[in-house]
Design a protein around this motif. Structure first.
Motif, PDB file in Angstrom:
ATOM      1  N   GLY A  85       0.820  -1.204   0.000  1.00 21.86           N
ATOM      2  CA  GLY A  85       0.000   0.000   0.000  1.00 21.86           C
ATOM      3  C   GLY A  85       0.857   1.258   0.000  1.00 21.86           C
ATOM      4  O   GLY A  85       0.566   2.230  -0.694  1.00 21.86           O
TER       5      GLY A  85
ATOM      6  N   ASN B 119       1.059   4.053  -3.116  1.00 27.16           N
ATOM      7  CA  ASN B 119       0.362   5.289  -2.727  1.00 27.16           C
ATOM      8  C   ASN B 119      -1.098   5.077  -2.388  1.00 27.16           C
ATOM      9  O   ASN B 119      -1.961   5.848  -2.792  1.00 27.16           O
ATOM     10  CB  ASN B 119       0.483   6.332  -3.848  1.00 27.16           C
ATOM     11  CG  ASN B 119       1.877   6.448  -4.399  1.00 27.16           C
ATOM     12  OD1 ASN B 119       2.795   6.721  -3.644  1.00 27.16           O
ATOM     13  ND2 ASN B 119       2.049   6.205  -5.676  1.00 27.16           N
ATOM     14  N   THR B 120      -1.407   4.037  -1.650  1.00 28.28           N
ATOM     15  CA  THR B 120      -2.791   3.771  -1.271  1.00 28.28           C
ATOM     16  C   THR B 120      -2.838   3.291   0.165  1.00 28.28           C
ATOM     17  O   THR B 120      -1.824   3.223   0.855  1.00 28.28           O
ATOM     18  CB  THR B 120      -3.411   2.722  -2.226  1.00 28.28           C
ATOM     19  OG1 THR B 120      -4.797   2.600  -1.905  1.00 28.28           O
ATOM     20  CG2 THR B 120      -2.736   1.390  -2.115  1.00 28.28           C
TER      21      THR B 120
END
Length: 72
Positions: free
Chosen positions: A64, A68-69
Motif C-alpha cells: 500500500g 500510494n494507497t
C-alpha cells in the motif's frame, strides 16, 4: 499507478516512533480478528497461522505504501 509517485520516502525519528505505535495497534487488531474468525468457524488458530496472518498484513501495508494507497 506509479510506485512512489510522491518521491522516495524520508525517515524522521518522530515519524518512525509514531508508525511503530500504529504498527503495534494494527498487529493487535489482526490478532483479535484471526482469533475471532477461528472461534466463528470452530477451529482454533495455531501460532503458525497467526504468524502467517501478521506477515500477510505487513506485506499488504508495504505494498500500500509503495503504490500510494491504503493498506488492505
Amino acid at each position: 499507478i506509479t510506485p512512489f509517485h510522491f518521491g522516495l520516502p524520508t525517515f524522521e525519528f518522530a515519524a518512525i516512533v509514531s508508525m511503530i505505535i500504529v504498527g503495534l495497534v494494527i498487529m493487535t487488531e489482526t490478532t483479535g480478528d484471526m482469533i475471532a474468525v477461528g472461534e466463528i468457524v470452530q477451529k482454533p488458530v495455531t501460532r503458525r497461522q497467526l504468524a502467517d496472518s501478521l506477515r500477510a498484513d505487513g506485506l499488504g501495508t508495504v505494498l500500500g505504501g509503495v503504490f500510494n494507497t491504503f493498506p488492505y
